[in-house]
Design a protein around this motif. Structure first.
Motif, short mmCIF file in Angstrom:
data_model
loop_
_atom_site.label_atom_id
_atom_site.label_comp_id
_atom_site.label_asym_id
_atom_site.label_seq_id
_atom_site.Cartn_x
_atom_site.Cartn_y
_atom_site.Cartn_z
N PHE A 1 0.82 -1.20 0.00
CA PHE A 1 0.00 0.00 0.00
C PHE A 1 0.86 1.25 0.00
N ALA A 2 1.99 1.21 0.68
CA ALA A 2 2.89 2.37 0.70
C ALA A 2 3.37 2.68 -0.71
N ALA A 3 3.74 1.64 -1.45
CA ALA A 3 4.19 1.84 -2.83
C ALA A 3 3.06 2.39 -3.69
N GLN A 4 1.83 1.95 -3.44
CA GLN A 4 0.69 2.44 -4.21
C GLN A 4 0.44 3.92 -3.93
N VAL A 5 0.64 4.33 -2.66
CA VAL A 5 0.46 5.74 -2.32
C VAL A 5 1.45 6.60 -3.11
N VAL A 6 2.69 6.14 -3.21
CA VAL A 6 3.71 6.87 -3.97
C VAL A 6 3.30 6.99 -5.43
N THR A 7 2.87 5.88 -6.02
CA THR A 7 2.46 5.87 -7.43
C THR A 7 1.30 6.81 -7.68
N LEU A 8 0.28 6.74 -6.82
CA LEU A 8 -0.90 7.57 -7.00
C LEU A 8 -0.58 9.05 -6.76
N THR A 9 0.28 9.32 -5.79
CA THR A 9 0.68 10.69 -5.52
C THR A 9 1.42 11.28 -6.71
N ASN A 10 2.34 10.52 -7.28
CA ASN A 10 3.08 11.01 -8.43
C ASN A 10 2.20 11.16 -9.66
N ALA A 11 1.17 10.33 -9.77
CA ALA A 11 0.21 10.48 -10.87
C ALA A 11 -0.49 11.83 -10.78
N GLU B 1 8.27 22.55 -4.24
CA GLU B 1 9.50 22.56 -3.44
C GLU B 1 9.93 21.15 -3.03
N PHE B 2 8.97 20.23 -2.95
CA PHE B 2 9.29 18.88 -2.49
C PHE B 2 9.79 18.02 -3.65
N ASN B 3 10.79 17.21 -3.38
CA ASN B 3 11.24 16.26 -4.39
C ASN B 3 11.44 14.85 -3.84
N TYR B 4 11.16 14.66 -2.55
CA TYR B 4 11.17 13.31 -1.96
C TYR B 4 9.89 13.09 -1.16
N VAL B 5 9.45 11.86 -1.10
CA VAL B 5 8.32 11.49 -0.25
C VAL B 5 8.66 10.19 0.47
N GLY B 6 8.26 10.11 1.74
CA GLY B 6 8.34 8.87 2.50
C GLY B 6 6.93 8.50 2.91
N VAL B 7 6.57 7.24 2.83
CA VAL B 7 5.21 6.80 3.15
C VAL B 7 5.26 5.73 4.23
N GLY B 8 4.43 5.91 5.25
CA GLY B 8 4.30 4.91 6.30
C GLY B 8 2.87 4.40 6.35
N GLN C 1 2.27 10.52 4.94
CA GLN C 1 3.20 10.99 3.91
C GLN C 1 4.11 12.03 4.55
N LEU C 2 5.42 11.86 4.41
CA LEU C 2 6.37 12.88 4.79
C LEU C 2 7.02 13.41 3.51
N PHE C 3 6.99 14.71 3.35
CA PHE C 3 7.56 15.34 2.17
C PHE C 3 8.84 16.07 2.54
N LEU C 4 9.81 16.05 1.62
CA LEU C 4 11.08 16.71 1.85
C LEU C 4 11.55 17.36 0.56
N GLY C 5 12.01 18.59 0.69
CA GLY C 5 12.67 19.27 -0.42
C GLY C 5 14.09 19.58 -0.03
N ASP C 6 15.06 19.11 -0.81
CA ASP C 6 16.46 19.33 -0.45
C ASP C 6 17.05 20.57 -1.12
N GLY C 7 16.23 21.27 -1.91
CA GLY C 7 16.70 22.48 -2.57
C GLY C 7 17.62 22.23 -3.74
N LYS C 8 17.84 20.96 -4.06
CA LYS C 8 18.75 20.61 -5.14
C LYS C 8 18.03 19.98 -6.33
#
Length: 221
Positions: A32-42, A137-144, A157-164
């Motif tokens: 389900f975590a992987a599905q959240v990433v896929t759907l979020t990116n969609a 601003e965000f370019n990474y996501v972590g899903v629990g 969902q935890l979102f992170l932007g590293d500015g790079k």
């Protein structure tokens, strides 16, 4: 002796069988975590925003920790069970402001008999959560994802932007089918059809920290 061996074999069989079922349940939740990433990116692709990478192991571990925490105490202000701000979980897993990120955010939800598609749809229908999902601003996501003994599933969902802009991928198509399965709640438990989507979001940027030190830094001098 034969009876003892037979009894031992029976117990061992039960342990192996139970372990198999537990592994399958865990694998389903991980899926389900992987599905959240896929759907979020969609959703980001549809909005013309760069997709999020899910390759930051520290962020994924922090998101899983938060999913377990909101199962203990679900707070509207996103605070942790011990009263600390939700963002302190990043410190716990070695992610530091300025060094690892300049922007962060969190989405949380829980529900019974809900799929990853249900949760992402709920977040997209909430202005604050939608803003996090589509934030450039965000370019990474972590899903629990965590399921308690009553069959309630907690999503983070935890979102992170590293500015790079590093780590970002660009999927070109949305998933053709939405996930249709969810962990099954015990039949002896009442089914709660509500999913709680909180509209509280948080973002810490470089400017937040500058303002903090301008106004409060003198106290530590």
């Amino acid at each position: 002796m034969k009876r003892m061996l037979s009894a031992f074999a029976a117990v061992l069989a039960l342990v192996v069988l139970f372990g198999t079922f537990a592994h399958l349940a865990s694998a389903a939740v991980d899926g389900f975590a992987a599905q959240v990433v896929t759907l979020t990116n969609a959703e980001r692709v549809k909005a013309g925003v760069g997709a999020l990478a899910a390759t930051n192991s520290k962020l994924n571990a922090a998101a899983q920790k938060r999913a377990e925490e909101i199962a203990v105490k679900f707070e509207a202000d996103h605070s942790r069970p011990d009263g600390r701000a939700w963002s302190t979980v990043l410190d716990d897993f070695g992610l530091a402001p300025f060094i690892d990120y300049v922007a962060i955010g969190e989405n949380i939800a829980w529900g019974l008999n809900k799929t990853a598609a249900d949760i992402v749809t709920g977040w997209m229908n909430s202005p604050g959560h939608r803003a996090n999902i589509l934030d450039e601003e965000f370019n990474y996501v972590g899903v629990g994802v965590y399921e308690d003994s009553a069959g309630r599933v907690y999503w983070v969902q935890l979102f992170l932007g590293d500015g790079k802009g590093s780590g970002t991928t660009q999927p070109t198509t949305a998933p053709t089918t939405a996930p249709t399965t969810a962990p099954t709640a015990p039949t002896t438990k009442p089914v709660d059809t509500k999913t709680y989507i909180r509209n509280t979001t948080y973002e810490a940027t470089f400017f937040n920290y500058i303002l903090y030190y301008v106004f409060f830094g003198w106290l530590w001098m």
